[in-house]
Design an enzyme around this catalytic site. Structure first.
Site, PDB file in Angstrom:
ATOM      1  N   GLU A   1      -3.574   7.860   7.317  1.00 25.54           N
ATOM      2  CA  GLU A   1      -4.645   7.058   6.721  1.00 25.54           C
ATOM      3  C   GLU A   1      -5.044   5.933   7.676  1.00 25.54           C
ATOM      4  OE1 GLU A   1      -3.806   5.567   2.789  1.00 25.54           O
ATOM      5  OE2 GLU A   1      -5.736   4.527   2.652  1.00 25.54           O
TER       6      GLU A   1
ATOM      7  N   HIS B   1       0.821  -1.209   0.000  1.00 21.29           N
ATOM      8  CA  HIS B   1       0.000   0.000   0.000  1.00 21.29           C
ATOM      9  C   HIS B   1       0.862   1.268   0.000  1.00 21.29           C
ATOM     10  CE1 HIS B   1      -2.240   3.124   2.431  1.00 21.29           C
ATOM     11  NE2 HIS B   1      -3.023   2.977   1.385  1.00 21.29           N
TER      12      HIS B   1
ATOM     13  N   GLU C   1       1.975   1.861  -3.404  1.00 21.20           N
ATOM     14  CA  GLU C   1       0.859   2.403  -4.211  1.00 21.20           C
ATOM     15  C   GLU C   1       0.833   3.934  -4.105  1.00 21.20           C
ATOM     16  OE1 GLU C   1      -3.146   3.867  -3.362  1.00 21.20           O
ATOM     17  OE2 GLU C   1      -3.330   1.757  -2.781  1.00 21.20           O
ATOM     18  N   HIS C   2       0.995   4.458  -2.882  1.00 23.35           N
ATOM     19  CA  HIS C   2       1.046   5.919  -2.713  1.00 23.35           C
ATOM     20  C   HIS C   2       2.246   6.513  -3.444  1.00 23.35           C
ATOM     21  CE1 HIS C   2      -1.773   7.054   0.770  1.00 23.35           C
ATOM     22  NE2 HIS C   2      -2.111   5.836   0.390  1.00 23.35           N
TER      23      HIS C   2
END
Lengths: 436, 455
Positions: B149, B69, B72-73
């Site tokens: 997040e 993840h 992904e950012h």
């Protein structure tokens, strides 16, 4: 057909992007107006109906009546119990949903072409003859009460409810449409029948139909769908002032992160400056592209996962709102950055380049919205509710393009008011004093 | 039973459009191994462009939970050709929107733009498949963003925290027991090397699937894909996808998650369950029916009727099953009791429903209603071409083929009551289950209250 046309005009797209849908304005034999888009590729029809008024029609002391009533529309009607109604819906493979908002009650329906008549009859039955059966009332009431208790423990809900209460007091906008534990517990069957009679009325209806149906069939369908509705309901509420002042409200809540809900007065949807304000918001805190606030708060400083702002032109009041979440020891800094950017934008406005980039995005994104029957129906009914003409789809981008740098920067200086921003912060923020 | 005769004509009518839908999907494989799926929908001049990698959180190395993840950012930062943020700015300048998502089995990137902007999207997406240029500052700020997040999505949400504990208890050996976003203490330590080694290994054409859906011609898409993705070399070190698998589960597990922020107590029962496998989707199809029968509609399902209609035990009840998963998935049932009902009482009532279902089997009318609804879902699904694109991307990164995706609606139609019972008996085993109570009370206060009651 659309494909061929596109191949010829592909190179012009940047300047001339258009939503390629044809809206027909129809009136049923019985006199109901609706907008129709024929689309015969898939054998189903999407219908969106909005009844203006919604939860703002709650009578005094009966907050939550319209909401509970709306949830009961699918709980049995005619001589069908809730379970019988739902089984019939499943048998037809139709999908109905009933939702309520501050200013409108919405009915969304999708049904297969093959089952159209039976589906329309069933929808009509739910809208004209809901049972409001006592056991269904108690079952749904307990669900609504559970929701209210959950909202009371959700930092986002606590923040927005506090903001609206401070802004609007006793006006319906000042409280959540679900009502309070006390008000919902006190609602009787008569209150729900009253809420239904007040809300689901013929002269406040807007309808959009998209899908596998001809104008003639759509006209007949409209009459069948809404036959038997009362003609009109009580007056809608009056305009209300935004009564919140600049400052900060802190509400203690055990969480590693604080949620901040903020804003001040906005402007009306039919204000001549609305397009300028819309572009301004897109640049400052909009969600469609990298906004100034996302750049400053997230990208440069890593203070949040998300920050956004939005214009909220309600029927009887206008707000300019935003929200951000940030760790308790960093939220004060996030708020400082937001205030500073608000002030910077008020004073210096946007650059010609920022304006052009935002226009390119906004005008380019517009035709991309129209990509499904259900989606198009939602957009069309929203336009009717807002009072926009059907040809708005063709003129809208030109109105965006017409906004000048002088205009948007005048609107920035008039609309943005950093000293009037009120932040409601829910969490355990460090270094954040309460004011006002 | 009165409704049964009407179903037959429905079945016949639906056969046409379903067959046509398959004709709108075209597939290719590039020389470097990249798969291409094109879904045509010419109703609006719009295209969705997606690249899916067969790499998700369950493919992460030990100690680096959250790196899939995190990466992904980071893919929105600079490449050799684009500045940090320029990718999204360019999409926005075309009026488009873009985003990305990470799951256990995949990471995906997508843009939605006017159909004639497809090639630009491919050019940029191909660029960041191989040429990411990260700076130390990117790592520091973006790690703060993913921690925020986590704060927002998980730590501020007691239900999400409880879910982490349930999955950790459910999976004895599989990486599905770790959260996609990562455990905080491991996220805090993620660095450039972690991100880049995941990137270098997995972000390769032979590990990627291109899905293009909308107003496009398949041959033109293929041509563009060959031009932009074709030159990227395949990764010859790409490992065979192998995760530590689940041993037989032999003991029912129970846990209580307490958090004062829980407003509505509820219980979740999660069972280890089989997933859809290539060429073998029948059991999963039966489990779709089982979930619908037990807890699909609050009005007509077994749990809904027993706990919300025939008694006042629950304010909510439901069942859930998602068969798209590379390895073993879960089947869940959940109940939120009325204020005057305890979690123990709610669980007992839920057990009774499960037991009588296992005894009596499904109601024949209910089976047919679900069959009709599943068939209609295929028609409604065609209204959302992005949804169709996601369907293919998820399936192809989770061990299924295009043929499996296309066979699925028919397999669903063929499920019998006997299939459902067999699947139910296989899955609803206490030994494979985790039962969780999610409550605002700490165990001490709960015990004290019980004592008070007995005094």
């Amino acid at each position: 057909m659309i494909r061929i046309l596109l191949a010829l005009t592909a190179t012009l797209w940047a300047a001339t992007a258009r939503a390629e849908i044809e809206v027909q304005e129809i009136t049923s034999p019985g006199g109901i107006d609706a907008w129709l888009v024929e689309s015969h590729e898939i054998p189903f029809v999407a219908v969106e109906a909005l009844f203006a008024g919604g939860a703002s029609l709650d009578r005094e002391g009966k907050r939550g009546a319209v909401n509970l009533m709306t949830a009961l529309i699918e709980e049995g009607s005619g001589d069908m119990t809730a379970r019988e109604f739902q089984r019939e819906l499943e048998r037809l493979a139709a999908r109905f949903s009933y939702d309520v908002y501050d200013d409108a009650l919405s009915v969304s329906a999708r049904f297969l072409s093959e089952n159209r008549d039976e589906s329309v009859d069933l929808l009509n039955q739910s809208l004209t003859d809901p049972a409001f059966d006592e056991t269904a009332i108690e079952r749904v009431r307990s669900q609504v009460l559970a929701n209210i208790r959950s909202r009371a423990q959700n930092p986002n809900d606590i923040a927005s409810e506090t903001f609206y209460r401070e802004a609007f007091g006793n006006h319906p906008y000042g409280s959540d449409i679900s009502g309070t534990l006390e008000s919902v517990e006190g609602l009787t069957r008569d209150d729900l029948v009253q809420a239904f009679d007040d809300t689901v009325v013929r002269d406040r209806i807007h309808v959009a139909i998209v899908g596998d149906i001809t104008p003639e069939a759509a006209g007949e369908m409209l009459d069948e769908m809404f036959e038997g509705l009362p003609e009109t309901g009580p007056e809608l509420p009056e305009e209300v002032e935004v009564g919140i002042e600049g400052g900060t409200t802190v509400i203690d809540f055990p969480s590693p992160q604080s949620v901040a809900f903020f804003g001040h007065e906005g402007l009306e949807r039919d204000d001549p400056d609305y397009f300028a304000a819309y572009i301004l918001n897109e640049i400052l805190g909009g969600s469609g592209r990298q906004s100034i606030l996302m750049e400053e708060v997230r990208e440069k400083r890593g203070l949040t996962y998300g920050v956004g702002t939005y214009l909220v032109p309600k029927e009887h009041a206008e707000l300019y709102l935003g929200s951000v979440s940030s760790a308790n020891d960093r939220v004060a800094q996030a708020i400082d950055v937001i205030r500073a950017e608000w002030a910077e934008m008020q004073e210096n406005g946007v650059t010609a380049e920022q304006l052009e980039e935002a226009k390119t995005y906004i005008t380019g994104a517009y035709p991309l919205r129209f990509d499904g029957n259900a989606r198009i129906a939602e957009i069309l009914v929203g336009m009717q509710f807002t009072g926009l003409p059907a040809d708005y789809i063709e003129t809208r981008n030109a109105q965006i393009e017409a906004v000048t740098l002088e205009e948007i920067n005048r609107v920035a200086s008039e609309l943005l008011a950093p000293e009037e921003l009120h932040f409601v912060v829910v969490g355990q923020p460090e270094g954040l004093g309460e004011t006002n | 039973m009165i409704f049964r005769p009407l179903l037959l004509p429905l079945l016949l009518l639906f056969a046409g459009p379903l067959a046509a839908q398959e004709d709108d999907v075209t597939t290719y494989t590039l020389d470097n191994g990249m798969e291409v799926v094109v879904i045509e929908d010419h109703r609006a001049p719009v295209v969705t462009h997606m690249v899916w990698y067969r790499a998700g959180s369950a493919d992460e190395p030990p100690g680096q939970s959250g790196v899939a993840h995190f990466l992904e950012h980071l893919l929105f930062k600079a490449t050799d050709d684009l500045e940090s943020g320029e990718f999204s700015d360019t999409v926005a300048a075309q009026g488009g929107s873009d985003n990305a998502f990470t799951s256990y089995d995949y990471t995906g990137y997508f843009q939605r733009v006017a159909a004639d902007r497809l090639e630009l999207m491919m050019e940029m997406e191909a660029d960041r498949m191989n040429d990411l240029r990260l700076t130390p500052e990117d790592i520091v700020t973006e790690r703060d963003v993913i921690l925020e997040e986590r704060n927002q999505r998980v730590d501020s949400n007691p239900g999400a925290l409880a879910q982490e504990q349930i999955r950790a208890a459910q999976y004895l050996n599989h990486r599905y027991g770790l959260p996609i976003i990562g455990w905080r203490h491991e996220m805090e330590e993620l660095d450039m090397e972690d991100a880049l080694s995941f990137y270098d290994l997995y972000y390769s054409p032979n590990n990627a699937i291109l899905v293009v859906a909308g107003d496009v011609e398949p041959e033109e898409v293929l041509e563009m894909a060959q031009e932009h993705y074709g030159p990227i070399p395949a990764e010859d070190q790409l490992p065979e996808r192998f995760r530590s698998t689940e041993p037989p589960q032999r003991a029912a597990r129970r846990l209580t998650f307490s958090d004062p922020r829980v407003a509505q107590p509820y219980l979740v029962r999660s069972y280890i369950a089989p997933e859809r496998d290539a060429g073998a989707q029948e059991e999963a199809a039966a489990l779709v029916y089982l979930a619908e029968l037990l807890g699909g509609s609050p009005f007509t399902s077994e749990l809904g009727q027993a706990l919300q209609f025939d008694s006042d035990i629950a304010v909510y009840s439901g069942a859930g099953y998602d068969g798209i998963s590379l390895d073993s998935t879960t089947f869940t049932v959940s109940v939120a009791p009325q204020p005057d009902v305890t979690l123990e009482e709610a669980e007992a009532a839920m057990e009774e429903v499960l037991a009588s279902f296992l005894e009596d089997g499904p109601d024949a009318e209910a089976m047919e209603r679900i069959r009709t609804q599943l068939k209609a879902s295929e028609i409604y699904a065609r209204d959302n071409v992005q949804g169709l694109a996601r369907r293919y991307g998820q399936a192809l990164t989770s061990g299924l083929t295009v043929e499996d995706v296309q066979a699925w609606p028919d397999i669903l139609q063929e499920v019998t009551a006997e299939d459902v019972m067999e699947a139910a008996r296989g899955v609803l085993r206490p030994e494979g289950s985790v039962t969780a109570y999610v409550t605002p009370e700490t165990q001490e206060t709960a015990a004290a209250e019980t004592q008070e009651e007995t005094q």
